[in-house]
Motif scaffolding. Structure first.
Motif, PDB file in Angstrom:
ATOM      1  N   GLY A 187       0.858  -1.187   0.000  1.00 56.36           N
ATOM      2  CA  GLY A 187       0.000   0.000   0.000  1.00 56.36           C
ATOM      3  C   GLY A 187       0.890   1.231   0.000  1.00 56.36           C
ATOM      4  N   SER A 188       0.931   1.938   1.136  1.00 55.01           N
ATOM      5  CA  SER A 188       1.790   3.129   1.242  1.00 55.01           C
ATOM      6  C   SER A 188       3.025   2.792   2.058  1.00 55.01           C
ATOM      7  CB  SER A 188       1.031   4.260   1.937  1.00 55.01           C
ATOM      8  OG  SER A 188      -0.119   4.576   1.187  1.00 55.01           O
ATOM      9  N   ILE A 189       4.159   2.781   1.384  1.00 62.38           N
ATOM     10  CA  ILE A 189       5.421   2.461   2.051  1.00 62.38           C
ATOM     11  C   ILE A 189       6.319   3.699   1.972  1.00 62.38           C
ATOM     12  CG2 ILE A 189       7.334   0.805   2.225  1.00 62.38           C
ATOM     13  CD1 ILE A 189       4.506  -0.532   2.347  1.00 62.38           C
ATOM     14  N   LYS A 190       6.950   4.011   3.108  1.00 64.15           N
ATOM     15  CA  LYS A 190       7.762   5.228   3.207  1.00 64.15           C
ATOM     16  C   LYS A 190       9.033   5.096   2.367  1.00 64.15           C
ATOM     17  CE  LYS A 190       7.358   6.431   7.577  1.00 64.15           C
ATOM     18  NZ  LYS A 190       7.792   6.452   8.981  1.00 64.15           N
ATOM     19  N   SER A 192      11.116   6.924  -1.450  1.00 62.50           N
ATOM     20  CA  SER A 192      11.149   8.161  -2.241  1.00 62.50           C
ATOM     21  C   SER A 192      10.499   7.974  -3.616  1.00 62.50           C
ATOM     22  CB  SER A 192      12.589   8.642  -2.378  1.00 62.50           C
ATOM     23  OG  SER A 192      13.381   7.595  -2.881  1.00 62.50           O
ATOM     24  N   ILE A 193       9.638   6.974  -3.754  1.00 62.10           N
ATOM     25  CA  ILE A 193       9.048   6.685  -5.078  1.00 62.10           C
ATOM     26  C   ILE A 193       8.271   7.878  -5.648  1.00 62.10           C
ATOM     27  CG2 ILE A 193       6.881   5.594  -4.258  1.00 62.10           C
ATOM     28  CD1 ILE A 193       7.568   3.543  -6.703  1.00 62.10           C
ATOM     29  N   ALA A 194       7.650   8.686  -4.771  1.00 63.04           N
ATOM     30  CA  ALA A 194       6.856   9.825  -5.261  1.00 63.04           C
ATOM     31  C   ALA A 194       7.761  10.859  -5.941  1.00 63.04           C
ATOM     32  CB  ALA A 194       6.090  10.461  -4.113  1.00 63.04           C
ATOM     33  N   LEU A 195       8.979  10.983  -5.461  1.00 66.48           N
ATOM     34  CA  LEU A 195       9.900  11.986  -6.031  1.00 66.48           C
ATOM     35  C   LEU A 195      10.271  11.622  -7.470  1.00 66.48           C
ATOM     36  CD1 LEU A 195      12.301  12.534  -2.977  1.00 66.48           C
ATOM     37  CD2 LEU A 195      10.298  13.884  -3.628  1.00 66.48           C
ATOM     38  N   ALA A 196      10.429  10.314  -7.721  1.00 63.88           N
ATOM     39  CA  ALA A 196      10.826   9.857  -9.059  1.00 63.88           C
ATOM     40  C   ALA A 196       9.624   9.605  -9.970  1.00 63.88           C
ATOM     41  CB  ALA A 196      11.661   8.584  -8.922  1.00 63.88           C
ATOM     42  N   ALA A 197       8.407   9.661  -9.403  1.00 66.62           N
ATOM     43  CA  ALA A 197       7.193   9.389 -10.196  1.00 66.62           C
ATOM     44  C   ALA A 197       7.121  10.338 -11.387  1.00 66.62           C
ATOM     45  CB  ALA A 197       5.957   9.567  -9.309  1.00 66.62           C
ATOM     46  N   LEU A 198       6.660   9.833 -12.519  1.00 68.49           N
ATOM     47  CA  LEU A 198       6.624  10.672 -13.725  1.00 68.49           C
ATOM     48  C   LEU A 198       5.394  11.584 -13.741  1.00 68.49           C
ATOM     49  CD1 LEU A 198       7.807   8.219 -16.544  1.00 68.49           C
ATOM     50  CD2 LEU A 198       9.164   9.641 -14.987  1.00 68.49           C
ATOM     51  N   ASN A 199       5.624  12.818 -14.154  1.00 71.80           N
ATOM     52  CA  ASN A 199       4.504  13.747 -14.351  1.00 71.80           C
ATOM     53  C   ASN A 199       4.037  13.658 -15.807  1.00 71.80           C
ATOM     54  OD1 ASN A 199       6.257  15.262 -15.914  1.00 71.80           O
ATOM     55  ND2 ASN A 199       6.676  16.775 -14.320  1.00 71.80           N
ATOM     56  N   LYS A 200       3.129  14.532 -16.206  1.00 73.81           N
ATOM     57  CA  LYS A 200       2.546  14.444 -17.554  1.00 73.81           C
ATOM     58  C   LYS A 200       3.587  14.645 -18.649  1.00 73.81           C
ATOM     59  CE  LYS A 200       0.828  19.245 -17.457  1.00 73.81           C
ATOM     60  NZ  LYS A 200       1.979  19.874 -18.066  1.00 73.81           N
ATOM     61  N   ASP A 201       4.709  15.277 -18.304  1.00 69.14           N
ATOM     62  CA  ASP A 201       5.769  15.484 -19.288  1.00 69.14           C
ATOM     63  C   ASP A 201       6.792  14.348 -19.294  1.00 69.14           C
ATOM     64  OD1 ASP A 201       4.694  18.043 -19.960  1.00 69.14           O
ATOM     65  OD2 ASP A 201       5.523  18.803 -18.068  1.00 69.14           O
ATOM     66  N   ASP A 209       4.860  13.013  -0.983  1.00 74.89           N
ATOM     67  CA  ASP A 209       3.507  12.472  -0.929  1.00 74.89           C
ATOM     68  C   ASP A 209       3.230  12.109   0.528  1.00 74.89           C
ATOM     69  OD1 ASP A 209       1.329  10.708  -0.900  1.00 74.89           O
ATOM     70  OD2 ASP A 209       1.726  10.029  -2.941  1.00 74.89           O
ATOM     71  N   ALA A 210       2.336  12.907   1.153  1.00 75.91           N
ATOM     72  CA  ALA A 210       2.066  12.736   2.590  1.00 75.91           C
ATOM     73  C   ALA A 210       1.585  11.319   2.897  1.00 75.91           C
ATOM     74  CB  ALA A 210       1.023  13.737   3.033  1.00 75.91           C
ATOM     75  N   ARG A 211       0.820  10.749   1.948  1.00 71.31           N
ATOM     76  CA  ARG A 211       0.287   9.404   2.175  1.00 71.31           C
ATOM     77  C   ARG A 211       1.429   8.392   2.368  1.00 71.31           C
ATOM     78  NH1 ARG A 211      -3.819   9.299  -1.852  1.00 71.31           N
ATOM     79  NH2 ARG A 211      -5.462   9.943  -0.465  1.00 71.31           N
TER      80      ARG A 211
END
Ligand SMILES: NC(=O)c1ccc[n+]([C@@H]2O[C@H](COP(=O)([O-])OP(=O)(O)OC[C@H]3O[C@@H](n4cnc5c(N)ncnc54)[C@H](OP(=O)(O)O)[C@@H]3O)[C@@H](O)[C@H]2O)c1
Length: 266
Positions: A187-190, A192-201, A209-211
């Motif tokens: 589920g939500s694991i602490k 840094s995956i959110a930092l590397a997550a791709l945006n629309k570009d 990501d607080a979650r």
């Protein structure tokens, strides 16, 4: 658990950080052989150094999951290290933070390439060696997003859902020849995956990501993974209350949708 892991040859992708690095640190407590992979060689070497007083023997094998053409040579190198692969942790992956309507197909493809095609191609190349050994265990890091879709995760959720179909089929075809599959759905694991997550570009979103920041520690996640793998579980959900929708979807689908409407992307 001890007995299960001792003397195994274990290959982990996505080992340079987060869940993969936590798995390396936990597995290194056993007398086994570890091949650790990701793009960032310096991070892998640091991790190896951190484990230098532990019983495991560790080799670093850096490669880029988006360069599928290199895989034949990468798998050859991995096999040459210790002569076999018993457990393959297909863990490397990239997340997404972009709305479907704003995301061009090339970004969807980029996510599918790393999370799905690279993952399955590595397994397809390792499978013949495992069949020859009459033993091999694929451990695949899917996600809670492999169980239901979520805001700003359309391609990510699709890539993780696709893994389930692929590996269920692979397992059915090969189970009588000693092949095992464990699907991991964190589920939500602490990490840094959110930092590397791709945006629309198609670029790193570089936003916290607080979650995830309030999620389970990667080390606790690694312990749950190791226990599920040793028990040869087919699928395991790992996390805290964020797992509830997965159960609701299965048993109380109307309630699942009511809950999902109330949730927000972050
Ligand atoms: N954290 C969560 O809440 C969560 C929840 C569900 C599922 N997951 C899954 O867990 C897995 C690990 O993620 P994590 O949370 O531990 O995040 P993470 O710390 O960002 O780890 C991702 C790993 O994948 C590797 N990777 C990414 N792109 C790569 C590429 N092109 N080639 C080679 N390696 C690549 C990264 O290494 P390099 O950058 O060095 O290449 C890194 O080691 C992923 O499959 C993710 O989808 C995570």
């Amino acid at each position: 658990m001890h007995q299960f892991y001792e003397h195994k040859v274990v290959w982990i992708t996505g080992a340079s950080s987060g869940i993969g690095a936590a798995l390396v640190l936990a597995l290194a407590q056993f007398k086994l052989k570890l091949i650790i992979s990701a793009r960032r060689e310096a991070e892998l070497n640091k991790l190896k150094e951190q484990c230098s007083s532990m019983p495991a023997e560790i080799v670093v094998l850096p490669f880029d999951l988006s360069n599928i053409d290199s895989f034949e040579s990468v798998v050859e190198q991995a096999i040459q290290k210790f002569g076999r692969i018993d457990l393959l942790f297909n863990n490397g992956g990239v997340s997404q933070r972009s709305l479907t309507k704003e995301t061009p197909l090339q970004v969807d493809r980029k996510i599918m390439e790393v999370n799905f095609f690279a993952n399955i191609q590595l397994s397809k190349l390792v499978l013949p060696f495992m069949l020859k050994q009459q033993y091999g265990h694929f451990i695949v890091t899917s996600s809670l997003s492999g169980k239901f879709g979520f805001y700003e995760r359309s391609a990510y959720a699709a890539s993780k859902h696709a893994l389930h179909g692929f590996y269920e089929s692979l397992f059915l075809e090969n189970r009588t020849q000693g092949i095992r599959v464990t699907m991991l759905c964190p589920g939500s694991i602490k990490t840094s995956i959110a930092l590397a997550a791709l945006n629309k570009d198609g670029l790193p979103a570089a936003a916290a990501d607080a979650r995830l920041d309030n999620g389970m520690d990667a080390s606790a996640c690694a312990q749950k993974i190791m226990s599920a793998v040793a028990k040869e579980k087919k699928e395991v959900l790992i996390g805290k209350s964020e797992l509830i929708p997965a159960y609701l979807k299965r048993f109380l689908p109307a309630l699942f949708w009511q809950l999902m409407y109330k949730l927000k992307p972050n």
